[in-house]
Design a protein around this motif. Structure first.
Motif, PDB file in Angstrom:
ATOM      1  N   PRO A   1      53.952   8.920  34.942  1.00  0.00           N
ATOM      2  CA  PRO A   1      53.203   7.845  35.743  1.00  0.00           C
ATOM      3  C   PRO A   1      52.959   7.089  34.647  1.00  0.00           C
ATOM      4  CG  PRO A   1      53.017  10.311  36.644  1.00  0.00           C
ATOM      5  CD  PRO A   1      53.539  10.091  35.085  1.00  0.00           C
TER       6      PRO A   1
ATOM      7  N   THR B   1      53.133  -2.666  36.380  1.00  0.00           N
ATOM      8  CA  THR B   1      53.363  -1.542  37.501  1.00  0.00           C
ATOM      9  C   THR B   1      55.159  -1.142  37.397  1.00  0.00           C
ATOM     10  OG1 THR B   1      54.914  -4.077  38.471  1.00  0.00           O
ATOM     11  CG2 THR B   1      51.911  -2.791  39.351  1.00  0.00           C
TER      12      THR B   1
ATOM     13  N   HIS C   1      50.552   2.546  38.793  1.00  0.00           N
ATOM     14  CA  HIS C   1      51.256   1.861  40.070  1.00  0.00           C
ATOM     15  C   HIS C   1      53.009   2.525  39.264  1.00  0.00           C
ATOM     16  CE1 HIS C   1      47.932   0.222  42.315  1.00  0.00           C
ATOM     17  NE2 HIS C   1      47.586  -0.043  40.491  1.00  0.00           N
ATOM     18  N   GLY C   2      53.387   4.076  39.830  1.00  0.00           N
ATOM     19  CA  GLY C   2      54.397   3.964  39.956  1.00  0.00           C
ATOM     20  C   GLY C   2      54.882   4.197  38.134  1.00  0.00           C
ATOM     21  N   ARG C   3      56.146   4.761  37.991  1.00  0.00           N
ATOM     22  CA  ARG C   3      56.683   5.388  36.665  1.00  0.00           C
ATOM     23  C   ARG C   3      57.805   4.302  36.889  1.00  0.00           C
ATOM     24  NH1 ARG C   3      58.942  10.809  38.177  1.00  0.00           N
ATOM     25  NH2 ARG C   3      59.543   9.828  40.026  1.00  0.00           N
TER      26      ARG C   3
ATOM     27  N   ASP D   1      58.888   4.044  42.513  1.00  0.00           N
ATOM     28  CA  ASP D   1      58.231   5.917  42.861  1.00  0.00           C
ATOM     29  C   ASP D   1      59.453   5.891  42.594  1.00  0.00           C
ATOM     30  OD1 ASP D   1      55.460   5.126  43.009  1.00  0.00           O
ATOM     31  OD2 ASP D   1      55.247   4.100  44.516  1.00  0.00           O
ATOM     32  N   ASP D   2      60.477   4.893  43.029  1.00  0.00           N
ATOM     33  CA  ASP D   2      61.517   5.763  44.136  1.00  0.00           C
ATOM     34  C   ASP D   2      63.028   5.228  43.295  1.00  0.00           C
ATOM     35  OD1 ASP D   2      60.458   7.315  46.023  1.00  0.00           O
ATOM     36  OD2 ASP D   2      60.043   5.402  47.529  1.00  0.00           O
TER      37      ASP D   2
ATOM     38  N   LEU E   1      58.741   0.025  44.009  1.00  0.00           N
ATOM     39  CA  LEU E   1      57.174   1.033  44.457  1.00  0.00           C
ATOM     40  C   LEU E   1      57.819   1.574  46.267  1.00  0.00           C
ATOM     41  CD1 LEU E   1      54.134  -0.617  43.069  1.00  0.00           C
ATOM     42  CD2 LEU E   1      55.106   1.880  42.754  1.00  0.00           C
ATOM     43  N   ALA E   2      56.829   1.928  46.417  1.00  0.00           N
ATOM     44  CA  ALA E   2      57.045   2.864  47.927  1.00  0.00           C
ATOM     45  C   ALA E   2      55.791   1.174  49.029  1.00  0.00           C
ATOM     46  CB  ALA E   2      55.961   3.671  48.013  1.00  0.00           C
TER      47      ALA E   2
END
Length: 341
Positions: free
Chosen positions: A250, A233, A255-257, A236-237, A220-221
């Motif tokens: 998503p 969760t 909260h994120g993918r 993101d990256d 996640l970020a």
């Protein structure tokens, strides 16, 4: 003095001979048959309706009018068969094979190739052209040793050029191995969806690279978050990725993918968790939101767990939280790593 010439057995006109034209014409007929010799083919018996000047090679077991003349040329001349014994070195075109042959004293053989020869093009059961100067069509090819060893060399002019082997299916390139535009040895493959890709390469120093190996390092970020119990969760990256690993749609939690698996196979999975709150916490790696394939139980601080798992192409991975604990997310904090074995 003999009555005939030594090579073609042409009759001489003798001194004071009567009807000299008969002997002369006989010699002309023999010359007509043997010079630019053309043989219809091998046969054991005379054809039913031969043409004037037709020639056959008499093969055993000979029959009918050819009896006793095996190993001779049968020439149909003036309505009768004339038999000629060939000499070593005579050349003849055999019409049934469309092939030039040489008489070796016993049989008519195909002329052997010279010990050393240079050909601009060579086709073996195939047609060669200006680009493919050597062309071969065969169910198999044997390159055998002479002595103890055998080495096949493919040379290129310079580093930017190519020296490689290409493997095709129905004339479409599917794989290539060799030095393709560089001095690294590489193996490339061509998929209908992906096109040409370099799968493996080896540097001149011997280092091996798996350029399309599926792997990912997802997080996640950077944030501090307290997920609710049972929530998910994602990420993101992808701080490191290869082999078409990607992130999906998503998550409902916002909260994120999820991480989407590209290729079926065994994976080495590593989950790192950074917890802020004290006390025991549990984080599961959930497959497709339905099955937990790895579980981490820990306390405050950063800890990790490793698992060997089988994943199918298209599977999604996310983190399912048990209990209510505050975590630190981001690169080097709570993150998931995955590497194809």
């Amino acid at each position: 003095m003999p009555d005939t010439t030594p090579n073609l057995a042409l009759p001489f006109i003798l001194p004071a001979q009567a009807q000299k034209h008969v002997t002369h014409n006989e010699a002309l007929q023999r010359l007509d048959a043997l010079v630019q010799l053309v043989v219809a083919g091998n046969a054991t018996s005379p054809p039913a309706d031969p043409e004037e000047g037709e020639i056959h090679w008499v093969a055993a077991p000979e029959t009918d009018l050819w009896t006793g003349h095996a190993g001779q040329l049968a020439l149909f001349q003036d309505g009768v068969w004339v038999f000629i014994t060939p000499r070593i070195g005579w050349h003849a075109l055999f019409l049934d094979e469309q092939r030039l042959r040489i008489f070796d004293g016993t049989d008519w053989i195909v002329p052997p190739l010279v010990a050393e020869a240079r050909f601009e093009r060579l086709g073996i059961a195939a047609d060669a052209d200006g680009h493919n100067r050597l062309s071969l069509s065969s169910p198999a090819t044997l390159l055998n040793h002479a002595g103890d060893n055998h080495r096949l060399t493919i040379n290129k002019a310079a580093t930017p050029d190519t020296a490689s082997l290409i493997f095709q299916s129905n004339w479409q390139g599917r794989a290539e191995m060799g030095l393709a535009g560089e001095d690294r040895f590489s193996l490339k493959v061509n998929g209908d969806m992906t096109g040409w890709r370099q799968a493996v390469s080896i540097t001149p120093e011997g280092y091996v690279r798996h350029d399309q190996r599926p792997l990912a390092r997802a997080a996640l970020a950077t944030t501090t978050l307290t997920p609710t119990a049972g929530s998910f969760t994602g990420f993101d990256d992808l701080h490191l990725s290869g082999g078409d690993m990607s992130l999906g749609s998503p998550l409902a939690s916002g909260h994120g993918r999820p991480l989407v698996v590209a290729v079926s196979g065994y994976y080495l999975l590593s989950l790192s968790v950074s917890a802020v709150s004290t006390g025991t916490h549990t984080v599961h790696v959930s497959r497709n939101g339905a099955a937990d394939i790895a579980t981490h139980i820990g306390g405050a601080g950063t800890s990790s767990t490793v698992a060997l798992v089988w994943l199918d192409a298209g599977d999604t991975l996310a983190l399912r939280h048990q209990g209510t604990i505050q975590y630190q997310f981001g690169y080097g904090k709570t993150e998931l790593s995955l590497a194809f074995l």
